[in-house]
Scaffold this motif. Sequence first.
Motif, PDB file in Angstrom:
ATOM      1  N   MET A 163      11.106  -2.722   2.686  1.00 55.55           N
ATOM      2  CA  MET A 163      10.712  -3.852   3.526  1.00 55.55           C
ATOM      3  C   MET A 163      11.279  -5.168   2.994  1.00 55.55           C
ATOM      4  SD  MET A 163       6.739  -2.811   4.324  1.00 55.55           S
ATOM      5  CE  MET A 163       6.373  -4.437   4.994  1.00 55.55           C
ATOM      6  N   LEU A 164      11.294  -5.321   1.665  1.00 52.41           N
ATOM      7  CA  LEU A 164      11.847  -6.525   1.065  1.00 52.41           C
ATOM      8  C   LEU A 164      13.323  -6.663   1.388  1.00 52.41           C
ATOM      9  CD1 LEU A 164      11.523  -8.979  -0.763  1.00 52.41           C
ATOM     10  CD2 LEU A 164      11.973  -7.500  -2.732  1.00 52.41           C
ATOM     11  N   GLY A 165      14.023  -5.529   1.312  1.00 54.71           N
ATOM     12  CA  GLY A 165      15.439  -5.560   1.658  1.00 54.71           C
ATOM     13  C   GLY A 165      15.660  -5.918   3.119  1.00 54.71           C
ATOM     14  N   GLN A 166      14.820  -5.363   4.012  1.00 56.64           N
ATOM     15  CA  GLN A 166      14.940  -5.677   5.430  1.00 56.64           C
ATOM     16  C   GLN A 166      14.627  -7.139   5.704  1.00 56.64           C
ATOM     17  OE1 GLN A 166      12.578  -3.000   7.765  1.00 56.64           O
ATOM     18  NE2 GLN A 166      13.493  -1.160   6.884  1.00 56.64           N
ATOM     19  N   GLN A 167      13.632  -7.679   4.987  1.00 51.85           N
ATOM     20  CA  GLN A 167      13.265  -9.079   5.172  1.00 51.85           C
ATOM     21  C   GLN A 167      14.412 -10.001   4.768  1.00 51.85           C
ATOM     22  OE1 GLN A 167      10.592 -10.063   6.642  1.00 51.85           O
ATOM     23  NE2 GLN A 167      10.956 -12.257   6.426  1.00 51.85           N
ATOM     24  N   ILE A 168      15.054  -9.672   3.675  1.00 58.42           N
ATOM     25  CA  ILE A 168      16.204 -10.470   3.235  1.00 58.42           C
ATOM     26  C   ILE A 168      17.316 -10.415   4.271  1.00 58.42           C
ATOM     27  CG2 ILE A 168      18.029 -10.642   1.498  1.00 58.42           C
ATOM     28  CD1 ILE A 168      15.967  -9.651  -0.566  1.00 58.42           C
ATOM     29  N   CYS A 182      -0.078   6.249  -2.187  1.00 54.21           N
ATOM     30  CA  CYS A 182      -0.206   4.910  -2.773  1.00 54.21           C
ATOM     31  C   CYS A 182       0.670   4.749  -4.019  1.00 54.21           C
ATOM     32  CB  CYS A 182      -1.662   4.626  -3.119  1.00 54.21           C
ATOM     33  SG  CYS A 182      -2.728   4.457  -1.671  1.00 54.21           S
ATOM     34  N   ALA A 183       0.787   5.827  -4.812  1.00 55.70           N
ATOM     35  CA  ALA A 183       1.498   5.735  -6.084  1.00 55.70           C
ATOM     36  C   ALA A 183       3.010   5.851  -5.940  1.00 55.70           C
ATOM     37  CB  ALA A 183       0.996   6.827  -7.035  1.00 55.70           C
ATOM     38  N   VAL A 184       3.465   6.551  -4.902  1.00 52.71           N
ATOM     39  CA  VAL A 184       4.899   6.822  -4.773  1.00 52.71           C
ATOM     40  C   VAL A 184       5.502   6.204  -3.517  1.00 52.71           C
ATOM     41  CG1 VAL A 184       6.652   8.630  -4.618  1.00 52.71           C
ATOM     42  CG2 VAL A 184       4.610   8.982  -6.040  1.00 52.71           C
ATOM     43  N   CYS A 186       8.392   1.948   0.098  1.00 52.59           N
ATOM     44  CA  CYS A 186       8.365   1.237   1.376  1.00 52.59           C
ATOM     45  C   CYS A 186       8.438  -0.274   1.174  1.00 52.59           C
ATOM     46  CB  CYS A 186       7.104   1.599   2.163  1.00 52.59           C
ATOM     47  SG  CYS A 186       7.069   3.294   2.758  1.00 52.59           S
ATOM     48  N   LEU A 187       7.728  -0.773   0.138  1.00 51.99           N
ATOM     49  CA  LEU A 187       7.740  -2.208  -0.132  1.00 51.99           C
ATOM     50  C   LEU A 187       9.135  -2.690  -0.508  1.00 51.99           C
ATOM     51  CD1 LEU A 187       4.391  -2.634  -2.106  1.00 51.99           C
ATOM     52  CD2 LEU A 187       4.897  -3.411   0.221  1.00 51.99           C
TER      53      LEU A 187
END
Length: 218
Positions: A73-78, A62-64, A69-70
């Motif tokens: 994922m943001l880069g992939q979404q863009i 959760c901490a690392v 991953c987020l």
Amino acid sequence: MANRKVHRRATKVLGTEPSALVWCSVPRSIPKPPGDVHRAAGKGRLKGRHHLLVYVGAVVFCAVIIPICLIDMLGQQIDRLIEGRSRRSDPNRRQGTPARDRGPGNGIFDGDWNLTAGQLMLRWFSQSPSPRRLVLLDRDRICVAASPRRRLAATKADDFEIVAEFRAGEARIEAEAGQPRGFAAFRIRFADGSWLELGRLAGPKGADRFLRTTATGA
């Protein structure tokens, strides 16, 4: 392959030398049963208890890992948004294939919680916190045994007890010999028409012998 301690214990709990045995487990998570059915069966656990190291790993994850991953994922979404704009005018683009539905039993049992397989699932983890079960065969019985330990080595566990027993006519094994390692599975088919699929067979030699024995009826 199960060692001598396991075989000695199997002979002791059966009262005879087993014709075949294998450590196995439910290959996927147990689906959530209806509340009234679960309560009627004692509302037992539907998943195993995790070791402390699992929780430590979860904190680290959760901490690392999750932040990384987020960001990814943001880069992939863009990237998808940019690509989508360029393909929006194409009427012939292929649509994605919807995910396959495994049905109410999640592919591990027939889905009827009131029949033998469903009732066995409802009591699976109340019998032992470990997902591992030992299926033992002799001439006229199919026995399911479990160890009280949370973590166990399939080749060394020698404290298991029989938690379910089915006589000839009450259940049979359905299996194919020569299944690819890592994907081998078999089913216990019960007299009421319900079935339970088991996989993650431990020990290549022991698993192959079990599958050969059940496939040929030896």
